[in-house]
Design an enzyme around this catalytic site. Structure first.
Site, PDB file in Angstrom:
ATOM      1  CG  HIS A 190      -9.925 -25.794 -25.348  1.00  0.00           C
ATOM      2  ND1 HIS A 190      -9.589 -25.721 -23.975  1.00  0.00           N
ATOM      3  CD2 HIS A 190      -8.771 -24.604 -25.539  1.00  0.00           C
ATOM      4  CE1 HIS A 190      -8.637 -24.238 -23.765  1.00  0.00           C
ATOM      5  NE2 HIS A 190      -8.345 -23.735 -24.313  1.00  0.00           N
ATOM      6  NE  ARG A 231      -7.709 -31.621 -24.397  1.00  0.00           N
ATOM      7  CZ  ARG A 231      -8.772 -31.866 -23.862  1.00  0.00           C
ATOM      8  NH1 ARG A 231      -8.771 -32.373 -22.405  1.00  0.00           N
ATOM      9  NH2 ARG A 231     -10.000 -30.544 -24.047  1.00  0.00           N
ATOM     10  CD1 TRP A 275      -7.581 -28.877 -22.411  1.00  0.00           C
ATOM     11  CD2 TRP A 275      -7.883 -27.508 -20.461  1.00  0.00           C
ATOM     12  NE1 TRP A 275      -9.005 -27.833 -21.687  1.00  0.00           N
ATOM     13  CE2 TRP A 275      -8.436 -27.338 -21.131  1.00  0.00           C
ATOM     14  CE3 TRP A 275      -6.727 -26.606 -19.252  1.00  0.00           C
ATOM     15  CZ2 TRP A 275      -9.612 -26.655 -20.155  1.00  0.00           C
ATOM     16  CZ3 TRP A 275      -7.725 -25.720 -18.577  1.00  0.00           C
ATOM     17  CH2 TRP A 275      -9.170 -25.633 -19.528  1.00  0.00           C
ATOM     18  CB  ALA A 279     -18.342 -20.074 -24.098  1.00  0.00           C
ATOM     19  CD  GLN A 314     -12.512 -30.333 -26.862  1.00  0.00           C
ATOM     20  OE1 GLN A 314     -12.364 -28.083 -27.229  1.00  0.00           O
ATOM     21  NE2 GLN A 314     -13.046 -29.668 -25.741  1.00  0.00           N
ATOM     22  CB  VAL A 368     -17.376 -20.062 -17.846  1.00  0.00           C
ATOM     23  CG1 VAL A 368     -17.737 -20.153 -18.937  1.00  0.00           C
ATOM     24  CG2 VAL A 368     -16.906 -21.818 -17.530  1.00  0.00           C
TER      25      VAL A 368
HETATM   26  N1  DAH Z   1     -12.788 -26.026 -23.140  1.00  0.00           N
HETATM   27  C1  DAH Z   1     -13.162 -27.206 -22.398  1.00  0.00           C
HETATM   28  C2  DAH Z   1     -12.415 -28.189 -22.848  1.00  0.00           C
HETATM   29  O1  DAH Z   1     -11.687 -28.421 -23.365  1.00  0.00           O
HETATM   30  C3  DAH Z   1     -14.147 -27.414 -22.412  1.00  0.00           C
HETATM   31  C4  DAH Z   1     -15.486 -25.883 -22.156  1.00  0.00           C
HETATM   32  C5  DAH Z   1     -15.464 -25.689 -20.955  1.00  0.00           C
HETATM   33  C6  DAH Z   1     -15.944 -25.570 -23.366  1.00  0.00           C
HETATM   34  C7  DAH Z   1     -16.300 -24.815 -20.503  1.00  0.00           C
HETATM   35  C8  DAH Z   1     -16.127 -24.156 -22.630  1.00  0.00           C
HETATM   36  C9  DAH Z   1     -16.976 -23.580 -21.575  1.00  0.00           C
HETATM   37  O2  DAH Z   1     -17.064 -22.774 -23.346  1.00  0.00           O
HETATM   38  O3  DAH Z   1     -17.531 -22.745 -20.939  1.00  0.00           O
HETATM   39  O4  DAH Z   1     -12.518 -29.752 -21.675  1.00  0.00           O
END
Ligand code: DAH
Length: 344
Positions: free
Chosen positions: A174, A200, A160, A311, A214, A257
């Site tokens: 995010h 970003r 990120w 999630a 998002q 996750v």
């Molecule tokens: N936060 C991640 C991103 O910005 C996207 C994401 C991936 C969110 C997996 C989630 C997850 O909740 O379980 O790339």
């Protein structure tokens, strides 16, 4: 002579009465005023002749001449009033405004395509029982990183590219930044989506923007499994694209996750046949998701031995681009009216 003059005066009087009957506009009225009262009028000629009338008859002739003149003047006056009244009535009729009539809506623009499809997205999830919560656009390190299992110094932080403020806060990279707060503040079952702006620190090109939207989603309860996740997301994508869509899970790594992965959809452009956009595979990898890591649940005060949850997070622009066949993400914020007007 006397009779001739009296005669002429009478004729002039009755002629004038006839003429003035037909006056309808001020131009005609001016013409008649000149004709009957002007310097070269018949009346002036007749008045000149009064001098030739015998002395003893002059008073009578003069009196009659004055009566005829006064008569014509009153004809002019009446006609002037009539014309003025007609004008007034016409104006009143034409300029009349009904102040009780409903207003005419001024022409306005329409909602930006991102707003339109964000609203559609919220509606779809709300219909499935989700609540909507907005993220903070500037948040702290703990919420954006640590509470989603990305401790300081963890190599995953490099994924990120982050804008930091001088006081070491984060322009959220995010919407996962809300996971910890949402899970701390609610009791299971927790069904929340977090739609919001993310940032970003990276170069822009046709597929990347520094600012984008998002939609994060969280579902926590007893007995939640991967199949609930697949079903929820399939339902969403079918409603969003308004067609049948298959989803599949492709394992991938996200710190928050376990197991984590990507959801791939049947390519919505070729319906799975294979095209340039899906590189012939028939599938599009669209979002990150997974079963919420036990550490993330515990940091939010949720007993990970009793509860499970899933999630996900996806970028909204990518979906809109696929839905409307848009090939450059930068168009969304360029302010080009030719682009924007297509979504009226
Ligand atoms: N936060 C991640 C991103 O910005 C996207 C994401 C991936 C969110 C997996 C989630 C997850 O909740 O379980 O790339």
């Amino acid at each position: 002579m006397k009779n001739e003059v009296l005669d002429n005066l009478d004729k002039l009087g009755s002629c004038a009465r006839d003429d003035f009957k037909n006056v309808t506009d001020s131009k005609k009225l001016d013409e008649l005023r000149t004709k009957y009262l002007g310097r070269k009028s018949a009346l002036t000629d007749i008045l000149k002749k009064v001098k030739e009338v015998k002395q003893e008859d002059r008073a009578e002739v003069g009196k009659r001449a004055n009566e005829v003149k006064a008569g014509i003047e009153s004809l002019v006056e009446t006609a002037t009033k009539t014309i003025e009244n007609q004008k007034l009535e016409k104006n009143l009729k034409e300029d009349w405004k009904d102040v009780t009539a409903p207003g005419v809506r001024p022409q306005r623009g329409s909602l930006h395509p991102i707003t339109q499809l964000m609203q559609k997205t919220e509606d779809i999830f709300v219909n499935m029982g989700f609540e909507v919560e907005m993220p903070y656009e500037i948040d702290d390190d703990y919420h954006n990183f640590e509470s989603v299992n990305i401790p300081k110094g963890h190599p995953a932080r490099d994924a990120w590219d982050t804008f930091w403020t001088e006081d070491k806060n984060v322009l959220i990279t995010h919407t996962s930044s809300m996971q910890n707060r949402v899970m701390k503040n609610k009791k299971p079952p927790i069904r929340i989506i977090v739609p919001g702006k993310c940032f970003r620190n990276e170069a822009t090109d046709a597929r990347h923007e520094h600012t984008f939207y998002q939609v994060e989603g969280i579902y926590v309860d007893k007995g939640i499994t991967m199949t609930d996740m697949l079903g929820t997301l399939k339902t969403y994508f079918e409603a969003f694209f308004e067609k049948d869509i298959d989803v599949k899970f492709i394992p991938d790594y996200f710190p928050f996750v376990e197991p984590g992965g990507q959801i791939a959809l049947t390519c919505v452009l070729c319906d799975g046949k294979g095209c340039k956009v899906c590189k012939g595979s028939g599938w599009l990898e669209i979002l990150g998701c997974g079963m919420i890591h036990p550490k993330v649940l515990e940091m939010a005060g949720i007993d990970s031995t009793s509860y499970t949850g899933f999630a996900w997070g996806f970028g909204l622009e990518r979906l809109i681009m696929l839905k409307h066949n848009i090939n450059d993400i930068r168009l969304f914020h360029k302010g080009d009216l030719r682009f924007i007007k297509q979504f009226n």
